[in-house]
Each structure stands twice: as structure tokens, then as C-alpha cells.
Design a protein around this motif. Structure first.
Motif, PDB file in Angstrom:
ATOM      1  N   MET A  61      -1.838   6.052   3.539  1.00  0.00           N
ATOM      2  CA  MET A  61      -1.813   6.323   5.386  1.00  0.00           C
ATOM      3  C   MET A  61      -1.877   7.755   5.821  1.00  0.00           C
ATOM      4  O   MET A  61      -2.666   8.115   6.798  1.00  0.00           O
ATOM      5  CB  MET A  61      -0.598   5.618   5.869  1.00  0.00           C
ATOM      6  N   ILE A  62      -1.203   8.532   4.871  1.00  0.00           N
ATOM      7  CA  ILE A  62      -1.074  10.115   5.257  1.00  0.00           C
ATOM      8  C   ILE A  62      -2.274  10.729   5.132  1.00  0.00           C
ATOM      9  O   ILE A  62      -2.892  11.370   5.871  1.00  0.00           O
ATOM     10  CB  ILE A  62       0.003  10.822   4.761  1.00  0.00           C
ATOM     11  N   ASP A  63      -3.062  10.430   3.846  1.00  0.00           N
ATOM     12  CA  ASP A  63      -4.384  10.980   3.310  1.00  0.00           C
ATOM     13  C   ASP A  63      -5.560  10.675   4.169  1.00  0.00           C
ATOM     14  O   ASP A  63      -6.313  11.484   4.559  1.00  0.00           O
ATOM     15  CB  ASP A  63      -4.605  10.524   1.798  1.00  0.00           C
ATOM     16  N   ILE A  91      -8.850  -0.847   4.078  1.00  0.00           N
ATOM     17  CA  ILE A  91     -10.148  -1.428   4.896  1.00  0.00           C
ATOM     18  C   ILE A  91      -9.410  -2.817   5.427  1.00  0.00           C
ATOM     19  O   ILE A  91      -9.694  -3.278   6.495  1.00  0.00           O
ATOM     20  CB  ILE A  91     -11.402  -1.384   4.317  1.00  0.00           C
ATOM     21  N   SER A  92      -8.874  -3.319   4.471  1.00  0.00           N
ATOM     22  CA  SER A  92      -8.455  -4.805   4.695  1.00  0.00           C
ATOM     23  C   SER A  92      -7.504  -4.932   5.841  1.00  0.00           C
ATOM     24  O   SER A  92      -7.355  -5.816   6.612  1.00  0.00           O
ATOM     25  CB  SER A  92      -7.618  -5.427   3.338  1.00  0.00           C
ATOM     26  N   HIS A  93      -6.384  -3.945   5.808  1.00  0.00           N
ATOM     27  CA  HIS A  93      -5.522  -3.809   6.918  1.00  0.00           C
ATOM     28  C   HIS A  93      -6.262  -3.644   8.360  1.00  0.00           C
ATOM     29  O   HIS A  93      -5.928  -3.879   9.334  1.00  0.00           O
ATOM     30  CB  HIS A  93      -4.568  -2.713   6.658  1.00  0.00           C
ATOM     31  N   MET A 101       1.093  -1.138   0.021  1.00  0.00           N
ATOM     32  CA  MET A 101       0.013  -0.094   0.054  1.00  0.00           C
ATOM     33  C   MET A 101       0.742   1.233   0.139  1.00  0.00           C
ATOM     34  O   MET A 101       1.863   1.454   0.647  1.00  0.00           O
ATOM     35  CB  MET A 101      -0.819   0.087   1.129  1.00  0.00           C
ATOM     36  N   ASN A 102       0.521   2.132  -0.634  1.00  0.00           N
ATOM     37  CA  ASN A 102       1.356   3.589  -0.919  1.00  0.00           C
ATOM     38  C   ASN A 102       1.304   4.221   0.545  1.00  0.00           C
ATOM     39  O   ASN A 102       0.140   4.442   0.871  1.00  0.00           O
ATOM     40  CB  ASN A 102       0.628   4.465  -2.144  1.00  0.00           C
ATOM     41  N   PRO A 103       2.254   4.854   1.103  1.00  0.00           N
ATOM     42  CA  PRO A 103       2.333   5.278   2.367  1.00  0.00           C
ATOM     43  C   PRO A 103       1.513   6.377   2.437  1.00  0.00           C
ATOM     44  O   PRO A 103       1.212   6.904   3.402  1.00  0.00           O
ATOM     45  CB  PRO A 103       3.981   5.506   2.457  1.00  0.00           C
TER      46      PRO A 103
END
Length: 262
Positions: free
Chosen positions: A6-8, A41-43, A1-3
């Protein structure tokens, strides 16, 4: 997943991971679903608190989105509270303490009794350690069962839900979750008929194995005997093996064994 993801979505992630206020969880989840952040969401399905994950499960099933649920049912571990600090050892310690030592001139405890008592203590200590280790290995996360139960409610009307349940039965690393999913499939005649008509012999046999149920094995064997794949099909021999092992009628078993050349 693009880091950057996570920030957004850091605010929504924080709300989901805290899982304390229902409105915040619901609003964050609605935003993630609207943006189709299925990987994120999976994470969260794997790591989020039970309250948030149950809300995610209900929302995803309601919208017919099942892929993130597979990750939760296959890989999510029970989130346990830390146990209070205890003694460094389970049991142990001297059997006969210093203040029990005989006074000068008194008869001492015979060595063979001391040795036997210490051996009993060590054996009991080892038993407690083994029991504690086994208890630690058990994983009773209730969310996995909630996911399977939620999927079972829509099995008859949703083929993607069926695919998700098959994946859980075949891939969950938790035996009880795989068994539960397999039982939901194996005891559903509509679903098993759908799988059979699609010629998915490997899936049927895998469901039987995961279920651990002779009743499910028998039903699958009956179904396979009535719709045996062509002899050129890669699963032909596997189907015959299953029929020979689990069909309730001896004449059908003998016919399967004969086809296998036995």
C-alpha cells in the motif's frame, strides 16, 4: 496483502480511487499491471469508483487477466451517494393536530375514530419502512454486469475467461449477477460442450441452478444424457437426478429414474 504494498503504490492508489482524470487513471493502471499487482488490483475492483473499475475491466480482459475480475463480480457492492437528511420518521405524527382540537362546548372527535385513524397511520408508516428497507437491500452496481458482459465477449476463445465466469455463476453473492453469468454460460453451446467434455458435471448443474432458466436446465439435461459419466463417478447420481427432473423426453426421464432405483 503486505502493508508495504500500500505504501509503495500509494500514489497510484490515490489516482485510481479518485477516478477523475482519465490520464492519471490510465497511467496508474498501466503501472500496476506492468508490476503484476493483481492482489492490489482485486482490492481496487471492490472499492474503486465506477470510472476506474470499468477501465480496469477493459484493460484486464484485453491482457487476458481474469482473476481480479472474479472478486469484483462476486463481492463488489454498489457505491451509493449519501441520501439527503430527512425527517427522523417516515410519515407518522399526530393525525389530528392541536389546532384541530374542538373548542370548548364543541363535540369532540369520537375515540373510536381517533383510534382507527391512528391505526391506519401506523400501518402506512410500517409499509413505508418495509419498502425503504427493501430498496436499501437492492444492489444495482453496474460494474458487475460490465464485468460479466466483458467476459462473455471472450468466452469462446479463452478458457481462463470461462473459468472466471463459472466462478462468478457459482460464487457471486448477488443473485442477479450469478444468474447473468450462468445465462451467458448456459446459452453458449461451445462453452457448455467444453465443460461437458471435461466431465464437469457439478459445474454444469450449478450453472443450471444459478440461471433459474428452464431452457438452460433442459439443455444441460440433454447434454448430460448424451455424455453420462461412469457409474463410479462422484457426480453420477447428481447427473441422473438432473436428467430425470429436466430432460424433455419422458422415456429418457424414466430411464434415469430406473437407474436411480425408483
Amino acid at each position: 496483502m503486505n502493508p508495504q504494498t500500500m505504501i509503495d503504490w500509494s500514489v497510484q492508489i490515490e489516482s485510481m480511487m479518485e477516478g477523475t482524470l482519465e490520464k492519471l487513471v490510465r497511467d496508474a493502471l498501466d503501472e500496476l499491471i506492468a508490476a503484476e499487482q493483481w492482489e492490489l488490483i482485486s482490492h481496487l475492483m471492490l472499492t474503486g469508483p465506477e470510472f476506474s473499475v470499468r477501465r480496469m475491466t477493459t484493460a484486464l480482459v484485453g491482457k487476458g487477466i481474469f482473476d481480479p475480475l472474479v472478486a469484483g463480480a462476486c463481492l463488489r457492492r454498489e457505491i451509493r451517494r449519501s441520501a439527503p437528511a430527512g425527517p427522523a420518521r417516515l410519515g407518522g405524527g399526530a393525525i389530528f393536530r392541536d389546532f384541530e382540537a374542538p373548542a370548548e362546548g364543541e363535540a369532540a372527535i369520537p375515540d373510536h375514530i381517533l383510534e382507527e385513524a391512528e391505526a391506519i397511520s401506523r400501518a402506512a408508516d410500517q409499509s413505508r419502512r418495509i419498502a425503504a428497507r427493501r430498496e436499501a437491500q437492492l444492489d444495482r452496481d453496474p460494474v458487475r454486469q460490465h464485468i460479466v458482459d466483458s467476459l462473455a465477449d471472450v468466452l469462446n476463445t479463452s478458457e481462463p475467461a470461462m473459468e472466471a465466469m463459472i466462478a462468478i455463476a457459482r460464487c457471486s453473492v448477488f443473485e442477479e449477477t450469478a444468474r447473468l453469468a450462468a445465462m451467458k454460460l448456459g446459452n453458449n453451446k461451445i462453452v457448455m460442450g467444453r465443460i461437458s467434455r471435461a466431465g464437469r458435471v457439478a459445474d454444469m448443474i450449478a450453472v443450471g441452478e444459478a440461471s433459474g432458466s428452464q431452457a438452460v436446465h433442459t439443455m444441460i439435461a440433454r447434454t448430460l444424457a448424451q455424455s453420462m459419466p461412469d457409474s463410479s463417478h462422484p457426480s453420477y447420481r447428481a447427473a441422473l437426478e438432473h436428467v430425470a427432473a429436466h430432460h424433455p423426453q419422458e422415456n429418457v426421464k424414466r430411464a434415469a429414474l430406473k437407474a436411480l432405483g425408483r
